[in-house]
Design a protein around this motif. Structure first.
Motif, PDB file in Angstrom:
ATOM      1  N   ASN A 168       0.808  -1.219   0.000  1.00 17.81           N
ATOM      2  CA  ASN A 168       0.000   0.000   0.000  1.00 17.81           C
ATOM      3  C   ASN A 168       0.843   1.272   0.000  1.00 17.81           C
ATOM      4  O   ASN A 168       0.418   2.310   0.479  1.00 17.81           O
ATOM      5  CB  ASN A 168      -0.978  -0.008   1.189  1.00 17.81           C
ATOM      6  CG  ASN A 168      -1.926  -1.176   1.132  1.00 17.81           C
ATOM      7  OD1 ASN A 168      -2.747  -1.274   0.223  1.00 17.81           O
ATOM      8  ND2 ASN A 168      -1.795  -2.096   2.082  1.00 17.81           N
ATOM      9  N   LYS A 214      -1.377  -2.144  -8.593  1.00 17.35           N
ATOM     10  CA  LYS A 214      -2.028  -0.996  -9.237  1.00 17.35           C
ATOM     11  C   LYS A 214      -0.997   0.006  -9.755  1.00 17.35           C
ATOM     12  O   LYS A 214       0.050   0.225  -9.131  1.00 17.35           O
ATOM     13  CB  LYS A 214      -2.981  -0.302  -8.261  1.00 17.35           C
ATOM     14  CG  LYS A 214      -4.187  -1.164  -7.892  1.00 17.35           C
ATOM     15  CD  LYS A 214      -5.197  -0.384  -7.092  1.00 17.35           C
ATOM     16  CE  LYS A 214      -6.464  -1.192  -6.864  1.00 17.35           C
ATOM     17  NZ  LYS A 214      -7.201  -1.426  -8.127  1.00 17.35           N
ATOM     18  N   ALA A 224      -1.777  -3.314  -3.570  1.00 16.85           N
ATOM     19  CA  ALA A 224      -2.977  -2.854  -2.865  1.00 16.85           C
ATOM     20  C   ALA A 224      -3.648  -4.015  -2.139  1.00 16.85           C
ATOM     21  O   ALA A 224      -4.748  -4.453  -2.500  1.00 16.85           O
ATOM     22  CB  ALA A 224      -3.939  -2.205  -3.844  1.00 16.85           C
ATOM     23  N   THR A 225      -2.978  -4.541  -1.119  1.00 19.54           N
ATOM     24  CA  THR A 225      -3.552  -5.629  -0.320  1.00 19.54           C
ATOM     25  C   THR A 225      -2.837  -5.708   1.022  1.00 19.54           C
ATOM     26  O   THR A 225      -1.730  -5.166   1.170  1.00 19.54           O
ATOM     27  CB  THR A 225      -3.425  -6.981  -1.056  1.00 19.54           C
ATOM     28  OG1 THR A 225      -4.169  -7.975  -0.366  1.00 19.54           O
ATOM     29  CG2 THR A 225      -1.980  -7.431  -1.156  1.00 19.54           C
TER      30      THR A 225
END
Length: 230
Positions: A168, A214, A224-225
């Motif tokens: 992130n 992303k 994004a996890t």
């Protein structure tokens, strides 16, 4: 391997003088035969072979041999570099090249392929879990939600590990290139974009509409996890 005997002899002398044990072959057929012989740590592959297209041989290596490959070629066009990276090359060096730079790239690729024993600084117990996948840095092994191994090149492994260490968080191409090759990305260097595309095809349910890796326009990429260390 190199089909030019003078270049092959020069590489043997130079790399041998710096502690490398080098053997040469002059054709795709000879290289294929050598894969069943003594262990090979790294392959330098010339695309201009006398008996077959070097890119087809590179594709064969990705299916039948799991070690790192550096393409050394007189084909310097960006499309050739991109295709070589798409097919699994860990690095791409164009002729004429500086021998010191080539040696540095060889050492960099080998360091990534043979990590020092010991736990990852980012993951005290060594591994990462994310979105049903598990990555084990010591064995350099990725398994999917069903426990099946997902084959990764050394470049793909290093890129994924860099993303997992900073989930992130947007990472620039220069940051990712330094993780993979120890150098900044040049203005026309698409190596990161190519590796990202390959990772998406292996991780994403729909690579055309990625939800894990992303793109951030004008900035770079982020994973994004949630990531769990184990």
């Amino acid at each position: 391997m190199d089909d030019d005997r003078e270049i092959a002899a020069l590489l043997c002398r130079y790399l041998g003088s710096h502690g490398c044990r080098v053997s040469t072959v002059a054709s795709g057929a000879q290289l294929r035969a050598s894969l069943g012989g003594p262990p090979i740590d790294l392959i330098l592959l010339d695309l201009g072979l006398p008996d077959e297209d070097g890119l087809l041989l590179l594709r064969h290596l990705q299916s039948h041999w799991r070690g790192p490959v550096i393409v050394v070629s007189g084909r310097g066009e960006s499309v050739e570099r991109v295709v070589g990276l798409e097919l699994g090359a860990d690095d791409y060096v164009t002729k004429p090249f500086d021998l010191r730079e080539l040696l540095a790239r060889i050492r960099s690729v080998l360091r990534r392929a043979r990590p020092e024993p010991g736990p990852s600084a980012a993951a005290p117990n060594g591994g990462f879990k994310f979105d049903g996948f598990e990555l084990e840095p010591l064995s350099r092994r990725l398994t999917d939600r069903e426990g099946r191994e997902v084959a990764l090149t050394s470049g793909e492994f290093d890129l994924l590990q860099a993303l997992l260490q900073r989930p992130n968080q947007v990472l620039t191409r220069d940051q990712l290139m330094n993780c993979m090759h120890g150098r900044d990305a040049g203005p026309f260097d698409r190596a990161i974009d190519v590796q990202i595309g390959r990772l998406r095809r292996k991780l994403e349910t729909d690579p055309a509409h990625p939800r894990l890796i992303k793109s951030v326009r004008g900035a770079g990429y982020l994973l994004a996890t949630a990531v769990e260390h184990h």
